[in-house]
Design a protein around this motif. Structure first.
Motif, PDB file in Angstrom:
ATOM      1  N   GLY A  95      -6.347  14.615   6.942  1.00 34.18           N
ATOM      2  CA  GLY A  95      -6.915  13.729   5.933  1.00 34.18           C
ATOM      3  C   GLY A  95      -5.908  12.673   5.516  1.00 34.18           C
ATOM      4  O   GLY A  95      -4.695  12.859   5.655  1.00 34.18           O
ATOM      5  N   THR A  96      -6.426  11.552   4.995  1.00 32.74           N
ATOM      6  CA  THR A  96      -5.590  10.447   4.547  1.00 32.74           C
ATOM      7  C   THR A  96      -6.155   9.901   3.239  1.00 32.74           C
ATOM      8  O   THR A  96      -7.378   9.746   3.097  1.00 32.74           O
ATOM      9  CB  THR A  96      -5.565   9.308   5.587  1.00 32.74           C
ATOM     10  N   GLY A  97      -5.281   9.617   2.304  1.00 31.03           N
ATOM     11  CA  GLY A  97      -5.647   8.921   1.082  1.00 31.03           C
ATOM     12  C   GLY A  97      -4.732   7.724   0.909  1.00 31.03           C
ATOM     13  O   GLY A  97      -3.514   7.847   1.118  1.00 31.03           O
TER      14      GLY A  97
ATOM     15  N   PHE B 234      -9.243   1.648  -2.695  1.00 27.62           N
ATOM     16  CA  PHE B 234      -8.929   3.069  -2.562  1.00 27.62           C
ATOM     17  C   PHE B 234      -9.652   3.607  -1.324  1.00 27.62           C
ATOM     18  O   PHE B 234     -10.855   3.400  -1.173  1.00 27.62           O
ATOM     19  CB  PHE B 234      -9.387   3.849  -3.798  1.00 27.62           C
ATOM     20  N   LEU B 235      -8.921   4.279  -0.469  1.00 28.86           N
ATOM     21  CA  LEU B 235      -9.491   4.777   0.785  1.00 28.86           C
ATOM     22  C   LEU B 235      -9.218   6.272   0.933  1.00 28.86           C
ATOM     23  O   LEU B 235      -8.113   6.751   0.633  1.00 28.86           O
ATOM     24  CB  LEU B 235      -8.899   4.015   1.969  1.00 28.86           C
ATOM     25  N   VAL B 236     -10.224   6.986   1.411  1.00 30.16           N
ATOM     26  CA  VAL B 236     -10.057   8.381   1.830  1.00 30.16           C
ATOM     27  C   VAL B 236     -10.753   8.530   3.179  1.00 30.16           C
ATOM     28  O   VAL B 236     -11.805   7.926   3.426  1.00 30.16           O
ATOM     29  CB  VAL B 236     -10.651   9.388   0.821  1.00 30.16           C
ATOM     30  N   LYS B 237     -10.154   9.304   4.059  1.00 36.11           N
ATOM     31  CA  LYS B 237     -10.809   9.582   5.337  1.00 36.11           C
ATOM     32  C   LYS B 237     -10.386  10.944   5.850  1.00 36.11           C
ATOM     33  O   LYS B 237      -9.332  11.479   5.487  1.00 36.11           O
ATOM     34  CB  LYS B 237     -10.495   8.503   6.369  1.00 36.11           C
ATOM     35  N   PHE B 238     -11.233  11.497   6.708  1.00 34.22           N
ATOM     36  CA  PHE B 238     -10.999  12.803   7.305  1.00 34.22           C
ATOM     37  C   PHE B 238     -11.155  12.680   8.820  1.00 34.22           C
ATOM     38  O   PHE B 238     -12.079  12.025   9.309  1.00 34.22           O
ATOM     39  CB  PHE B 238     -11.983  13.836   6.746  1.00 34.22           C
ATOM     40  N   ASP B 239     -10.241  13.309   9.549  1.00 36.02           N
ATOM     41  CA  ASP B 239     -10.240  13.233  11.007  1.00 36.02           C
ATOM     42  C   ASP B 239     -10.274  14.637  11.596  1.00 36.02           C
ATOM     43  O   ASP B 239      -9.691  15.581  11.038  1.00 36.02           O
ATOM     44  CB  ASP B 239      -8.978  12.522  11.514  1.00 36.02           C
TER      45      ASP B 239
ATOM     46  N   TRP C 150       0.830  -1.198   0.000  1.00 39.50           N
ATOM     47  CA  TRP C 150       0.000   0.000   0.000  1.00 39.50           C
ATOM     48  C   TRP C 150       0.868   1.253   0.000  1.00 39.50           C
ATOM     49  O   TRP C 150       2.051   1.225   0.358  1.00 39.50           O
ATOM     50  CB  TRP C 150      -0.935   0.014   1.216  1.00 39.50           C
ATOM     51  N   GLY C 151       0.259   2.315  -0.433  1.00 39.19           N
ATOM     52  CA  GLY C 151       0.880   3.638  -0.377  1.00 39.19           C
ATOM     53  C   GLY C 151      -0.155   4.649   0.085  1.00 39.19           C
ATOM     54  O   GLY C 151      -1.348   4.502  -0.200  1.00 39.19           O
ATOM     55  N   ALA C 152       0.292   5.654   0.814  1.00 43.21           N
ATOM     56  CA  ALA C 152      -0.655   6.615   1.392  1.00 43.21           C
ATOM     57  C   ALA C 152      -0.036   7.992   1.469  1.00 43.21           C
ATOM     58  O   ALA C 152       1.186   8.150   1.556  1.00 43.21           O
ATOM     59  CB  ALA C 152      -1.100   6.161   2.787  1.00 43.21           C
TER      60      ALA C 152
END
Length: 561
Positions: free
Chosen positions: A553-555, A536-541, A277-279
């Motif tokens: 944020g993370t992608g 594919f993942l996106v999230k907001f904290d 994975w890569g982020a």
């Protein structure tokens, strides 16, 4: 009153105000050159004349007080204990007002050979924020310590009232009643003490205390990336929190078996074992300072790029490693009208190991990290073309987090998983010194090495819902609501001026903006999982405290096989 003013007159030139500063933006009030070394006011001490001080009025270039010095000579009795204070001064009612801007520990007055032998008493205030035009009082008092033996002192003083136009000598015969200092009326004499007040135009190194803030913020993001159960779930089309689903043996594998066997091979399942994975991740934090505490507003930005690989022993258990690079940037801004107080930046290298173990509805995840920082700082002593000081140094950090949760079930088609976590970080800076780029080398600072720590306890509730999509894909919607309590070392920097004499040469401590301790945590995100094993993942904290807000944020893209 027990005061006696020496009648010895003196004259030293025609200067009415001597402002000693090695630059235009370091303006230290200093009446010492105009003191003859013998003139005095007496008698300060126990039992009655407990409080002596000097009022000052800072100008536009004098917004930080790092220390002050008075001259004392023992006159009789036993050397008393005392405390030093800085307060705002109510010139109309002749008394202190508001909360203490600085209070010292308990000190003992110097013992001198005679009543004509003076010793400097230097107080390091660290960097009290001052408002130009507002009067302040710097004073020593014996009134906070009871049961002391009698003792009296002379204070070095000037016998004219033209030396320093911004204030004068003030006193109060308040015995052991400290509260009278804010309710009663002080007395005064129209002259000045022999004193020094070390001021600067806005910056005595608060930005040097704030390096830890960005380091801990970046560490939070990296540890969350490695231990978040949504970041380590297996890609499949079934199972709460994606804890299930094995892929069938591909047709090509079955055909290979058929080439050697006369009967069709049994239909077996294989379990994908590897993830790569890569982020990208990052965020920003705003923390409000406090004028009363002498701290400023802080703005911190962090970002990073990470990659990792992990091996699954079972569908719910894995171990992996990650490498990452990142950047930190922070800036300090006064809570009063003035100039920026500087900031800093850092490139980082991060490495981490992580793992997860799941059994039934339970899961536990953990990670450990190491970070190396290549840090630099920059600050100016004041507005305009003021002095400029920079530094470069390496620092190191370590971190760890362990999290566990239990899926209680599915309600309203949503999975609910209460969780708890503990986390710790350490950040170590070495001894280092600033380099003068513009201006006076004497105002550059030397910084003592320090280890700061941050510990977090966290509880909350994770939620997720899997929505099937065409062609065997799925969309996982997830969120989190939590509470965290942080125990973080208050940002501080133990400093000394490289070349400035007097009180400025002694070590002193600058305090940065204290972080919020109690935080509300929120997360919202989505992961699109393809049947091919790609996701594919996106999230907001968000983290929200009484004086701070953090948005990040993370992608991430991942492939499982």
């Amino acid at each position: 009153m027990k005061s006696l003013v020496s009648r010895k007159a003196f004259w030293l030139g025609s200067a009415a105000l001597l402002v000693l500063g090695t630059s235009a933006n370091a303006q230290n009030i200093d009446t010492m050159p105009q003191w003859n070394g013998t003139s005095f006011i007496s008698s300060w001490g126990v039992p009655n004349t407990a409080t002596y001080g000097q009022t000052i009025t800072p100008t536009g270039g004098q917004t930080r007080l790092s220390g002050f010095t008075f001259q004392l000579a023992q006159q009789s009795g036993t050397a008393p204990q005392y405390q030093a204070y800085v307060y705002a001064w109510d010139a109309t009612n002749q008394r202190i007002t508001g909360p203490a801007l600085f209070s010292s520990g308990v000190f003992t007055a110097p013992a001198t050979a005679s009543a004509n032998t003076y010793a400097p008493v230097s107080i390091n205030t660290g960097g009290v924020t001052l408002t130009p035009g507002q009067q302040y009082v710097l004073f020593l008092t014996t009134s906070t310590i009871t049961g002391q033996a009698n003792g009296t002192y002379r204070w070095g003083a000037l016998t004219n009232n033209t030396t320093y136009a911004g204030g004068q000598f003030v006193f109060f015969n308040n015995g052991t009643n400290f509260s009278q200092l804010s309710t009663g009326t002080w007395s005064n004499i129209a002259q000045d003490l022999a004193f020094q007040a070390f001021l600067s135009g806005g910056n005595t190194g608060e930005n040097l205390a704030q390096a830890q803030s960005g380091a801990f913020q970046l560490g939070n993001s990296y540890l969350s990336l490695l231990t978040d159960p949504f970041a380590t779930n297996k890609v499949s089309t079934t199972g709460t929190m994606n804890y299930a689903g094995e892929k069938p043996v591909p047709a090509a594998v079955r055909s290979a078996f058929g080439a050697y066997m006369k009967v069709p091979p049994p239909v077996v399942a294989y379990v994908p074992h590897w993830d790569v994975w890569g982020a990208v991740f990052g965020g920003a934090n705003n923390t409000s300072g406090s004028v009363a505490a002498g701290s400023s507003d802080l703005y911190t930005r962090v970002g990073g790029v990470a990659a990792g690989a992990d091996y699954r022993f079972t569908a719910d258990s894995l171990i992996g490693f990650s490498l990452a690079g990142g950047n930190i940037n922070w800036s300090v801004t006064p809570t009063i009208v003035g100039v920026g107080l500087g900031g800093g930046a850092s490139d980082t290298f991060m490495a981490g190991v992580y793992g997860k173990y799941g059994i039934g509805p339970w899961y536990i995840s953990a990670a450990g990290t190491y970070t190396n920082y290549w840090m630099s700082t920059s600050r100016s002593s004041g507005a305009g073309a003021g002095d400029l000081f920079t530094s470069s140094f390496d620092a190191q950090g370590w971190g760890g987090r362990i999290e566990g949760g239990y899926k209680v079930g599915q309600y309203w088609t949503v999975n609910w998983t209460p969780y708890g976590a503990i986390q710790g970080q350490a950040f170590r800076t070495p001894n280092y010194s600033e380099t003068t780029q513009v201006g006076a080398p004497g105002l550059a600072l030397t910084v003592a090495g320090r280890t700061a720590t941050a510990y977090r306890g966290e509880v909350g509730l994770r939620t997720d819902k899997i929505v099937p999509i065409d062609n065997g894909s799925q969309l996982n919607l997830f969120g989190k609501f939590g509470y965290a309590h942080d125990e973080i070392s208050n940002p501080t920097a133990n400093l000394s001026f490289v070349g400035l004499g007097g009180v400025g040469a002694a070590p002193f401590t600058v305090f940065g903006t204290a972080p919020s301790r109690d935080l509300a945590l929120t997360t919202a995100g989505a992961e699109w999982r393809l049947a091919s094993g790609v996701s594919f993942l996106v999230k907001f904290d968000g983290e929200f405290g009484d004086r701070s807000q953090t948005y990040s944020g993370t992608g991430r893209v991942r492939y499982t096989w």
